[in-house]
Design a protein around this motif. Structure first.
Motif, PDB file in Angstrom:
ATOM      1  N   UNK A 114       0.826  -1.216   0.000  1.00  0.00           N
ATOM      2  CA  UNK A 114       0.000   0.000   0.000  1.00  0.00           C
ATOM      3  C   UNK A 114       0.854   1.258   0.000  1.00  0.00           C
ATOM      4  N   UNK A 115       1.971   1.212   0.709  1.00  0.00           N
ATOM      5  CA  UNK A 115       2.842   2.392   0.783  1.00  0.00           C
ATOM      6  C   UNK A 115       3.476   2.705  -0.567  1.00  0.00           C
ATOM      7  N   UNK A 116       3.911   1.660  -1.297  1.00  0.00           N
ATOM      8  CA  UNK A 116       4.580   1.887  -2.579  1.00  0.00           C
ATOM      9  C   UNK A 116       3.616   2.228  -3.702  1.00  0.00           C
ATOM     10  N   UNK A 117       2.346   1.864  -3.543  1.00  0.00           N
ATOM     11  CA  UNK A 117       1.356   2.170  -4.577  1.00  0.00           C
ATOM     12  C   UNK A 117       0.542   3.416  -4.260  1.00  0.00           C
ATOM     13  N   UNK A 118       0.793   4.050  -3.114  1.00  0.00           N
ATOM     14  CA  UNK A 118      -0.019   5.199  -2.715  1.00  0.00           C
ATOM     15  C   UNK A 118       0.325   6.449  -3.494  1.00  0.00           C
ATOM     16  N   UNK A 119       1.543   6.545  -3.998  1.00  0.00           N
ATOM     17  CA  UNK A 119       1.924   7.741  -4.720  1.00  0.00           C
ATOM     18  C   UNK A 119       2.481   8.800  -3.797  1.00  0.00           C
ATOM     19  N   UNK A 120       3.025   9.890  -4.351  1.00  0.00           N
ATOM     20  CA  UNK A 120       3.667  10.920  -3.536  1.00  0.00           C
ATOM     21  C   UNK A 120       2.718  11.650  -2.615  1.00  0.00           C
ATOM     22  N   UNK A 121       1.423  11.638  -2.889  1.00  0.00           N
ATOM     23  CA  UNK A 121       0.482  12.333  -2.022  1.00  0.00           C
ATOM     24  C   UNK A 121      -0.032  11.473  -0.908  1.00  0.00           C
ATOM     25  N   UNK A 122       0.538  10.285  -0.751  1.00  0.00           N
ATOM     26  CA  UNK A 122       0.000   9.325   0.196  1.00  0.00           C
ATOM     27  C   UNK A 122       0.197   9.682   1.633  1.00  0.00           C
ATOM     28  N   UNK A 123       1.178  10.436   1.989  1.00  0.00           N
ATOM     29  CA  UNK A 123       1.361  10.719   3.407  1.00  0.00           C
ATOM     30  C   UNK A 123       2.757  11.109   3.788  1.00  0.00           C
ATOM     31  N   UNK A 124       3.721  10.971   2.867  1.00  0.00           N
ATOM     32  CA  UNK A 124       5.086  11.350   3.186  1.00  0.00           C
ATOM     33  C   UNK A 124       5.361  12.779   2.746  1.00  0.00           C
ATOM     34  N   UNK A 125       4.354  13.597   2.789  1.00  0.00           N
ATOM     35  CA  UNK A 125       4.530  15.001   2.444  1.00  0.00           C
ATOM     36  C   UNK A 125       5.461  15.662   3.438  1.00  0.00           C
ATOM     37  N   UNK A 126       6.138  16.693   2.981  1.00  0.00           N
ATOM     38  CA  UNK A 126       7.135  17.357   3.824  1.00  0.00           C
ATOM     39  C   UNK A 126       6.532  17.903   5.106  1.00  0.00           C
ATOM     40  N   UNK A 151      -3.352   5.220   2.295  1.00  0.00           N
ATOM     41  CA  UNK A 151      -2.030   5.178   1.671  1.00  0.00           C
ATOM     42  C   UNK A 151      -0.999   5.958   2.468  1.00  0.00           C
ATOM     43  N   UNK A 152      -1.387   7.162   2.904  1.00  0.00           N
ATOM     44  CA  UNK A 152      -0.458   7.962   3.704  1.00  0.00           C
ATOM     45  C   UNK A 152      -0.136   7.300   5.030  1.00  0.00           C
TER      46      UNK A 152
END
Length: 521
Positions: A11-23, A217-218
Motif C-alpha cells: 500500500x505504501x509503494x502504490x499510494x503515490x507521492x500524495x499518500x502521506x510522506x509530504x514534507x 495510503x499515507x
C-alpha cells in the motif's frame, strides 16, 4: 505477522507521492518521535542503571524490598501514567491547588509551575514508567558479572562513585543499551499518552491520517517508516545482548555488596523510596483517591460491562495465543532451519506497534469478508456480514501476533528445562501422538502454560491501540473506556476501570520477580 507488514509495504509503494510522506508530515513525525525516544531512552537508562547499581552493589535498609519493588512502575501503562500525572499536576490538580493555597495566588499568572502536558512532561512520565526495563537489564547484568574488577578498584583506594564511573558504567553499556532500547520501543508503540500530551509522534500521526483524514495510503507509508525504525531498534538490542553475554558470562559470582552506614545508607534508602513514590506511589494513590470519590452505583455499573468484555477478550486471546505459542515452541525445536527462522520472525510481532498491525490487517480482512459474503450469497443466498473485520476475530488475530513472543518464550524455556527425558520415557511406555501430548507433554508444561496464559491475559487487558482501532461497533473495554473519558476531560469518572488495569498489571511483575528468585536459587 507477515500479512500486515507486506500489505502495508504494498500500500505504501502504490499510494503515490500524495499518500502521506509530504514534507509537512514525515519530518515533523520523525523529529518528535526521534527526540522523544532519545530523551526517554537516556533518562530511563540513567534512572534504571543507578537504581540497579545501588541494589546490587550496596547494602542499606530496605534493599531486599527495593530489589523487586522498583519493578512495580512497569505495571502502569504509559497512557494511564499520562492521565494520572496530568490529574496531579495540572492547574486544577492537588499540587497546584496546594501551591495557590500556600502562596495566596489566584490565577496561573500569579506563579510559575511547569506544564505537565508538554514535551518535557512527556519525557518525565515515560521515563518514570519505563525505567524498569533498564533496571531489570542492568540488575541482571550486575548479578552475572564478576566482582574481580570492583574488588581490585576498592583495593587500590577508589571510592564508590569513582568505581561506578570508571568501571561499572563503561562495562554495563551493553545492558544499558538493551534496557534503553526496550523503553524506546514502548515509546514508539504508545498512542494514548502521546496524543494526550500533544506530541506529533509517528503513531499519533498514523492514527490521525487514517481515522481523521481517511488516507490509508499515507498512513501505510508512515507505518512502513515505523517498521524501519523498529527494525533498527531490534538490531541494536540484539547486538547489545550479544555483547552483554560476552561481557557478563565470565563468572557466576557477582561483586560483593558494600555495606552503607550513616548518611550514605539514609541517602540510598531515600533515593529508592523517592523513586518508587514518584513513579508508582503517586499514580496509584491518585487512582485510589479518584476511585473512592467516584465509587457510586453508576460508576460500578459503567465499569461492569467493559470489565466483562475485557475479561472475555483477554481469556479468549490468552487461549488462542498460548495455543499458537505451544505449537511454535514445538516447531522451534525441530532441526529445520526454515521452521526455526519462521518462528523467529513470527515472534517479532511484540515489537511492532498495535496501530501498525491494526492498519495492516483491516483491508485484508475486509477483502476476505467480501469473498466470504460472495461465496455465501452464491451458495445460500445469504450474507453473514463482516465476519472477520467486524468481529472479535480481528482482535484475536492481532493479539496472537502481538503477544506470541510472550507465550513462546515462556513455553520454549520450560521445554528447555524439562528436557527430552520425560517424552522419551512416555514413548518407551508405549505412548504416542495425541496420547503422549495429553498424558505427558501438557501435564509437565502445566505451570509454564499457566504462567504464559496469565502474562498474555494481563497484556491484553492493558492493550490500547489495536483494541481501539479494531474493536467491533459498540464493544468497550477497560482501556478504551479510560481513553475515551480522558480525551473528554472526564478521567476521574474512569478511575475505577483504570485502577483495575493497574492492579492487573502488577501480576506479571510479581510472576517475573518470583521467576527471577527461583533462578538465583
Amino acid at each position: 505477522m507477515g500479512l500486515p507488514i507486506l500489505w502495508l509495504a504494498a500500500a505504501a509503494f502504490t499510494a503515490g507521492p500524495g499518500g502521506g510522506l509530504a514534507a509537512s508530515m514525515l519530518p515533523i513525525a520523525l523529529r518528535d518521535t526521534g527526540a522523544l525516544m532519545a530523551c526517554v531512552g537516556l533518562l530511563a537508562g540513567v534512572i534504571g542503571l543507578v537504581a540497579a547499581w545501588l541494589v546490587t552493589h550496596h547494602d542499606f535498609p530496605g534493599r531486599a524490598w527495593f530489589e523487586w519493588l522498583l519493578m512495580l512502575p512497569l505495571a502502569i501503562p504509559t497512557y494511564l501514567a499520562a492521565y494520572c500525572f496530568t490529574e496531579l499536576l495540572d492547574f486544577t490538580g492537588p499540587a497546584q491547588t496546594l501551591l495557590r493555597t500556600i502562596t495566596g495566588a489566584a490565577t496561573a499568572k500569579d506563579y510559575w509551575f511547569p506544564q505537565i502536558r508538554s514535551f518535557p512532561g512527556a519525557v518525565l512520565v515515560f521515563s518514570l514508567v519505563l525505567y524498569p526495563y533498564a533496571y531489570a537489564a542492568c540488575r541482571a547484568f550486575f548479578l552475572m558479572q564478576s566482582g574481580t574488577a570492583h574488588a581490585a578498584a576498592r583495593t587500590l583506594g577508589a571510592g564508590g562513585w569513582r568505581t561506578f564511573l570508571a568501571i561499572t558504567l563503561p562495562v554495563s553499556r551493553p545492558a544499558l543499551v538493551v534496557g534503553a532500547t526496550l523503553a524506546m520501543m514502548e515509546v514508539v508503540n504508545d498512542l494514548g499518552a502521546v496524543q494526550y500530551f500533544g506530541i506529533n509522534s509517528l503513531t499519533a500521526i498514523i492514527y490521525s491520517t487514517w481515522i481523521n483524514r481517511s488516507n490509508f495510503g499515507g498512513a501505510a507509508q508512515l507505518a512502513v517508516t515505523i517498521v524501519l525504525v523498529i527494525a533498527v531498534l531490534i538490531l541494536a538490542e540484539r547486538a547489545a545482548r550479544r555483547a552483554e553475554a560476552r561481557t557478563g558470562a565470565r563468572e557466576s559470582r557477582g561483586a560483593a555488596r558494600v555495606g552503607l552506614t550513616g548518611g550514605h545508607a539514609i541517602l540510598a534508602t531515600a533515593a529508592c523510596s523517592g523513586l518508587l513514590l514518584v513513579a508508582f506511589g503517586l499514580p496509584i494513590g491518585q487512582l485510589l483517591y479518584l476511585a473512592s470519590r467516584q465509587l457510586t452505583v453508576a460508576s460500578v455499573s459503567m465499569t461492569t460491562g467493559p470489565l466483562l468484555t475485557t475479561l472475555g477478550l483477554a481469556l479468549a486471546g490468552a487461549i488462542v495465543t498460548v495455543t499458537v505459542g505451544l505449537f511454535a515452541a514445538h516447531r522451534g525445536r525441530s532441526r529445520s532451519v526454515a521452521a526455526r527462522g519462521a518462528i523467529r520472525i513470527a515472534t517479532l510481532g511484540y515489537a511492532i506497534p498495535g496501530t501498525v498491525l491494526a492498519l495492516g490487517l483491516l483491508q485484508p480482512l475486509g477483502i476476505a469478508d467480501r469473498w466470504i459474503n460472495g461465496v455465501t450469497r452464491w451458495a445460500f443466498d445469504w450474507t453473514p456480514g463482516l465476519v472477520l473485520s467486524g468481529s472479535v476475530a480481528a482482535l484475536l488475530y492481532v493479539y496472537a501476533i502481538r503477544f506470541l513472543a510472550v507465550s513462546h518464550s515462556t513455553l520454549h524455556e520450560a521445554m528447555d528445562r524439562r528436557g527430552p527425558s520425560m517424552l522419551d520415557a512416555g514413548r518407551v511406555l508405549g505412548s504416542r501422538g495425541l496420547d503422549l501430548f495429553v498424558r505427558v507433554d501438557l501435564p509437565t508444561l502445566a505451570p509454564a502454560l499457566a504462567a504464559a496464559a496469565t502474562l498474555v491475559f494481563v497484556e491484553i487487558i492493558k492493550e490500547l491501540p489495536a483494541t481501539l482501532l479494531l474493536r467491533p461497533l459498540g464493544v468497550e473495554t477497560l482501556a478504551t473506556l479510560v481513553y475515551a473519558k480522558a480525551n473528554t476531560a472526564l478521567f476521574a469518572e474512569a478511575a475505577l476501570p483504570a485502577l483495575a488495569i493497574v492492579l492487573a498489571g502488577i501480576v506479571p511483575v510479581i510472576l517475573a520477580t518470583q521467576l527471577g528468585a527461583r533462578r538465583k536459587v
